[in-house]
Write a protein that holds these residues in place. Structure first.
Motif, PDB file in Angstrom:
ATOM      1  N   GLN A 115       0.775  -1.044   0.157  1.00 35.05           N
ATOM      2  CA  GLN A 115       0.047  -0.070  -0.064  1.00 35.05           C
ATOM      3  C   GLN A 115       0.888   1.245  -0.091  1.00 35.05           C
ATOM      4  N   PRO A 116       1.570   1.565  -1.036  1.00 37.06           N
ATOM      5  CA  PRO A 116       2.355   2.536  -1.016  1.00 37.06           C
ATOM      6  C   PRO A 116       1.786   4.074  -0.908  1.00 37.06           C
ATOM      7  N   ASP A 117       0.576   4.256  -1.122  1.00 38.38           N
ATOM      8  CA  ASP A 117      -0.211   5.298  -0.826  1.00 38.38           C
ATOM      9  C   ASP A 117      -0.673   5.510   0.380  1.00 38.38           C
ATOM     10  N   ILE A 150       9.465  -0.122  -4.830  1.00 34.10           N
ATOM     11  CA  ILE A 150       9.337   0.997  -4.142  1.00 34.10           C
ATOM     12  C   ILE A 150      10.458   1.589  -3.756  1.00 34.10           C
ATOM     13  N   ARG A 153      11.559   9.195  -1.668  1.00 31.05           N
ATOM     14  CA  ARG A 153      11.718  10.345  -2.461  1.00 31.05           C
ATOM     15  C   ARG A 153      12.908  10.967  -1.944  1.00 31.05           C
ATOM     16  N   ASP A 163       9.105   9.614   2.890  1.00 30.31           N
ATOM     17  CA  ASP A 163       7.921   9.333   2.059  1.00 30.31           C
ATOM     18  C   ASP A 163       8.320   8.324   0.741  1.00 30.31           C
ATOM     19  N   HIS A 167       4.356   8.188  -4.816  1.00 34.33           N
ATOM     20  CA  HIS A 167       3.214   7.942  -4.126  1.00 34.33           C
ATOM     21  C   HIS A 167       2.737   9.039  -2.840  1.00 34.33           C
ATOM     22  N   GLU A 168       1.705   8.679  -2.283  1.00 26.13           N
ATOM     23  CA  GLU A 168       1.400   9.451  -1.029  1.00 26.13           C
ATOM     24  C   GLU A 168       1.923   8.697   0.328  1.00 26.13           C
TER      25      GLU A 168
END
Length: 515
Positions: A115-117, A150, A153, A163, A167-168
């Motif tokens: 669930q990367p968001d 993944i 950032r 982060d 993604h979020e």
């Protein structure tokens, strides 16, 4: 070399391959060309990482991360959360069992991959400990980014906040009592909110943790956010204890003591079986228990906190006079009774019916022989008590009638008659029924029996962990523990009337003595 594909047709075929059973996938791989087999191996690797935190850990460590049944439970919690369930789960287990590594390290890595968001919060009793977990998660994602799919950032890679690139999602860590800044979280993991016994024993610190829980952590959760609380039970009013008092229906409780305490163990262990025998056997735990002392043993390893002082019973009174079943074989009992405290009233303490057997010798030594307490219905507790009476050849059934009146007598009579029809009474006449009406407070009933323990007159034959925990942790004013009440009834009935035992809080409707 990447094995992902931009070919829509090939991508659809690989997606279909994921849905096939393992036997069919093996057949396809065996018949495939080397190039296709390479792509299928990549798919298998992705499927393994998707399966659970433990599966991902085993793959990334090339099998060095060992799986165990109790870790499967933590994996299943993460699987349910990732599937969209709103979970409140509380896990207690002994040290060196892998709980923090799975809960606060591999679990978050796996979840952020799935669930990367989504965003996660992780808290522990000290900020540096929470940051250590965050640093480990950050470094693991960075090291295995190509495999995980993944990455972090650029410019947002601090140990206490990072982060997911593109993604979020991401993670923030903090010490309990500190701020959890930033956006809301879908999952909050709290790993050991108290540093130790002294911390958890401080009313001021307990209030501080509770206030932080309500005003900081819960306010940062998304509406369908989940919480995973992993801790050691140092005090009855620690965070877990208070949550179970305030909102017991909201929590999934997974209690995993070092040695199983009841037949309702989450892993299906028998009483006394070790949690992870490949690492620590029952014999290993016996040595640890001797080294750390009873209070640390019961809190840190068994998740059963004991009060430092003020309890009616002291643990040493039980342990110092315990007798093994083998040594008990040479003891001749003059009386045996089975005592029953039927469930009644409100609250979790009254969910069980206490069924405890005890005996005495001619010289007044008392022995606790069996604990068959449990969540028995009206008919079931009568049968269970009568079966125990037959097994031990008891001469009396002692039953509290506060909540049942004449109904309790009727339950026992009907249960005995049913056993007679089934040929299970071994020709025994029914033991006489001693009805007890406890008119006064629990302390007035318990203290005289506790005095007998202090004098070394009461011996437990073997270990009765749940009963003994109720005794040692019970304080006047607490809800009634049914097993303890049943033991008190049995021992009061057996106690020598010539001793200085004040039993005025009882009203008996039959004379004492053998029939």
């Amino acid at each position: 070399m990447t094995t992902a594909t931009d070919n829509p047709l090939e991508g659809a075929l690989l997606d279909h391959y994921r849905t096939l059973p393992a036997s069919e996938r093996r057949r396809i791989a065996a018949a495939a060309s080397p190039e296709v087999r390479l792509r299928l191996a990549w798919v298998e690797r992705q499927m393994a990482m998707d399966r659970s935190p433990g599966s991902l850990a085993a793959l990334l460590t090339v099998g060095k991360e060992i799986q165990a049944p109790h870790l499967d439970i933590i994996d299943r919690i993460y699987q349910r959360i990732a599937a969209g369930e709103r979970i409140r789960a509380m896990v207690t287990m002994p040290p060196r069992a892998g709980k923090s590594r799975r809960t606060s390290r591999w679990g978050p890595v796996w979840y952020l991959r799935r669930q990367p968001d989504h965003r996660m919060m992780l808290a522990s009793y000290a900020a540096h400990l929470a940051d250590d977990h965050g640093r480990w998660i950050r470094n693991t994602i960075t090291e295995h980014a190509p495999t995980l799919g993944i990455n972090l950032r650029y410019g947002s890679q601090a140990a206490n906040r990072f982060d997911i690139d593109g993604h979020e999602g991401g993670m923030v860590t903090a010490g309990v009592g500190g701020p959890l800044t930033g956006r809301g979280a879908h999952v909050a993991c709290v790993d050991d909110p108290f540093k130790g016994a002294e911390d958890a024993g401080s009313p001021t610190q307990r209030e501080r943790v509770w206030d932080w829980w309500q005003s900081v952590l819960l306010t940062r959760l998304e509406p369908q956010g989940s919480v995973l609380l992993v801790n050691t039970r140092w005090d009855d009013d620690d965070l877990s204890g208070r949550l179970l008092k305030e909102e017991p229906e909201d929590w999934i409780v997974i209690d995993l003591p070092a040695l199983a305490l009841s037949e309702n163990d989450p892993l299906g262990r028998k009483v006394g079986e070790a949690l992870w025998p490949d690492r620590y056997s029952a014999e290993d735990y016996a040595r640890i228990r001797k080294s750390v002392g009873e209070r640390v043993w019961w809190a840190l390893y068994q998740q059963q906190p004991r009060p430092l002082e003020g309890g009616v019973w002291q643990w040493a009174w039980i342990t110092a006079n315990r007798i093994s079943p083998a040594a008990f074989r040479g003891i001749d009992l003059s009386r045996i009774v089975v005592a029953i405290d039927p469930s009644g009233g409100a609250g979790t303490a009254n969910d069980e019916t206490g069924i405890v057997a005890a005996g005495r010798t001619a010289d007044g030594e008392l022995y606790v022989l069996a604990d068959r307490s449990g969540r028995h219905g009206a008919n079931a507790w009568g049968r269970e008590a009568c079966l125990l009476a037959v097994e031990l050849h008891a001469d009396a059934l002692v039953v509290e009638t506060n909540f049942g009146g004449d109904m309790t007598r009727q339950v026992l009579v009907q249960a005995w008659q049913e056993l007679e029809r089934q040929g299970l009474t071994q020709g025994m006449p029914m033991p006489r029924i001693v009805e007890v009406n406890a008119k006064q407070g629990k302390r007035l009933r318990a203290e005289p029996i506790a005095q007998l323990y202090e004098q070394g007159l009461v011996h437990h034959v073997g270990e009765w962990p749940t009963l003994e925990t109720q005794m040692v942790t019970w304080l006047p004013g607490m809800d009634s523990p049914d097993r303890m009440d049943a033991a008190v009834h049995a021992l009061t009935e057996l106690a020598d009337p010539s001793t200085d035992l004040q039993v005025g809080s009882y009203s008996r409707r039959t004379p004492r003595g053998r029939r």
